[in-house]
Design an enzyme around this catalytic site. Sequence first.
Site, mmCIF file in Angstrom:
data_model
loop_
_atom_site.group_PDB
_atom_site.id
_atom_site.type_symbol
_atom_site.label_atom_id
_atom_site.label_comp_id
_atom_site.label_asym_id
_atom_site.label_seq_id
_atom_site.Cartn_x
_atom_site.Cartn_y
_atom_site.Cartn_z
ATOM 1 N N ASN A 12 46.228 -88.677 -5.838
ATOM 2 C CA ASN A 12 46.792 -88.320 -7.147
ATOM 3 C C ASN A 12 48.208 -88.880 -7.210
ATOM 4 O O ASN A 12 49.113 -88.333 -6.601
ATOM 5 C CB ASN A 12 46.798 -86.786 -7.281
ATOM 6 C CG ASN A 12 47.547 -86.323 -8.517
ATOM 7 O OD1 ASN A 12 47.786 -87.098 -9.443
ATOM 8 N ND2 ASN A 12 47.913 -85.038 -8.527
ATOM 9 N N LYS A 14 50.223 -88.982 -9.661
ATOM 10 C CA LYS A 14 51.126 -88.279 -10.602
ATOM 11 C C LYS A 14 51.870 -89.313 -11.441
ATOM 12 O O LYS A 14 51.301 -90.347 -11.788
ATOM 13 C CB LYS A 14 52.072 -87.349 -9.853
ATOM 14 C CG LYS A 14 51.335 -86.463 -8.848
ATOM 15 C CD LYS A 14 52.178 -85.359 -8.277
ATOM 16 C CE LYS A 14 51.381 -84.577 -7.242
ATOM 17 N NZ LYS A 14 52.042 -83.394 -6.773
ATOM 18 N N HIS A 97 45.134 -79.340 -12.503
ATOM 19 C CA HIS A 97 46.187 -79.426 -11.476
ATOM 20 C C HIS A 97 47.268 -78.396 -11.782
ATOM 21 O O HIS A 97 47.591 -78.145 -12.947
ATOM 22 C CB HIS A 97 46.781 -80.841 -11.433
ATOM 23 C CG HIS A 97 47.646 -81.060 -10.244
ATOM 24 N ND1 HIS A 97 48.949 -80.603 -10.194
ATOM 25 C CD2 HIS A 97 47.399 -81.640 -9.045
ATOM 26 C CE1 HIS A 97 49.454 -80.904 -9.007
ATOM 27 N NE2 HIS A 97 48.543 -81.533 -8.296
ATOM 28 N N GLU A 99 50.349 -78.540 -11.700
ATOM 29 C CA GLU A 99 51.455 -79.054 -12.540
ATOM 30 C C GLU A 99 51.045 -79.035 -14.010
ATOM 31 O O GLU A 99 51.873 -78.790 -14.892
ATOM 32 C CB GLU A 99 51.855 -80.464 -12.068
ATOM 33 C CG GLU A 99 52.598 -80.380 -10.735
ATOM 34 C CD GLU A 99 52.509 -81.622 -9.873
ATOM 35 O OE1 GLU A 99 52.098 -82.679 -10.364
ATOM 36 O OE2 GLU A 99 52.847 -81.514 -8.675
ATOM 37 N N GLU A 169 44.285 -76.140 -3.728
ATOM 38 C CA GLU A 169 45.658 -76.603 -3.534
ATOM 39 C C GLU A 169 46.621 -75.422 -3.668
ATOM 40 O O GLU A 169 47.040 -75.076 -4.783
ATOM 41 C CB GLU A 169 46.012 -77.643 -4.594
ATOM 42 C CG GLU A 169 45.142 -78.865 -4.556
ATOM 43 C CD GLU A 169 45.873 -80.081 -5.117
ATOM 44 O OE1 GLU A 169 45.938 -81.084 -4.419
ATOM 45 O OE2 GLU A 169 46.387 -80.004 -6.248
ATOM 46 N N GLY A 175 53.701 -80.764 -2.165
ATOM 47 C CA GLY A 175 54.959 -81.499 -2.134
ATOM 48 C C GLY A 175 56.056 -80.831 -1.336
ATOM 49 O O GLY A 175 57.215 -81.234 -1.422
ATOM 50 N N SER A 209 50.369 -81.206 0.813
ATOM 51 C CA SER A 209 51.059 -81.820 1.953
ATOM 52 C C SER A 209 50.095 -82.333 3.018
ATOM 53 O O SER A 209 50.413 -82.301 4.214
ATOM 54 C CB SER A 209 52.094 -80.853 2.546
ATOM 55 O OG SER A 209 53.107 -80.580 1.582
HETATM 56 C C1 PEP Z 1 48.863 -82.639 -5.291
HETATM 57 O O1 PEP Z 1 49.778 -82.448 -6.082
HETATM 58 O O2 PEP Z 1 47.674 -82.742 -5.691
HETATM 59 C C2 PEP Z 1 49.194 -82.727 -3.887
HETATM 60 C C3 PEP Z 1 48.304 -82.358 -3.008
HETATM 61 O O3 PEP Z 1 50.459 -83.157 -3.574
HETATM 62 P P1 PEP Z 1 51.094 -83.375 -2.099
HETATM 63 O O4 PEP Z 1 50.027 -84.054 -1.269
HETATM 64 O O5 PEP Z 1 52.280 -84.240 -2.322
HETATM 65 O O6 PEP Z 1 51.413 -82.031 -1.584
#
Ligand code: PEP
Length: 252
Positions: A12, A14, A97, A99, A169, A175, A209
């Site tokens: 992803n 973003k 997601h 976000e 998630e 992040g 992460s």
């Molecule tokens: C995400 O936002 O889908 C995600 C998993 O981000 P990150 O891997 O940067 O934590």
Amino acid sequence: MAHARRPLIAGNWKMHKTVAQTRAFIAELLAAALPEEIDVVIAPPFTALEAAHDALGESPVFLGAQTMHEGAQGPFTGEISPVMLIELGVTYVILGHSERRLQFGESDASINNKVRSAIAHGITPVVAVGETEAEHAAGVARVRVVSQTVAAFAGVTAADAGRCVVAYEPIWAIGTGLVDSPEGANAVIGEIRACVAGLENARLLYGGSMKGENAAALMAQPNIDGGLVGGASLTVPGFLAIVEAARARANA
Ligand code: PEP
């Protein structure tokens, strides 16, 4: 391992990468020998989808979008429809997601509309669910993700649910560099698998992460079929390290 549970790694991006950066990433990615045993998806921004489709050519890498509107067309300024995505070769779409939920006000009901529309249009939804840090601390993570999952799949048949993807998630892990423990993530994903008819056959991912260093341990868990990857998907070496970890799961 049944075909339905073929490991999947989805990047992803973003709001990262221009058209030129997308072309450069894909050229570097396709120069590597990608494992045949797993599915790989990249989800660039809308503006780079056409260039990505062109650059991917006949490669086995799938193209994903990061969200979509549920309608085919209409007076929805700024929105993108499934019909438009299909024209650009998109076969997966990330829906719900955190976000989108937290910064753009997407509700369980609107995510359910999008999930049903994606399925109707033949696009595979990657439905993201996860609890906040406060919910995690309060011990209600499982209740929260089960409620989000049940809402997202309302009105979806078991057969269709089995062809979808769900990504657990935890928001506190996105992040942040904090990763859920493999056992903890496996337990929550097990609850997701059991809460909607059909999800026992679906591919369920961990996200938050995920990196080359932790991916293998996560994907060694029985319920974790792959990863939804943010930050580590932005460089080819970072992404390939996770893809390689998924190959090990496929061959386990
Ligand atoms: C995400 O936002 O889908 C995600 C998993 O981000 P990150 O891997 O940067 O934590």
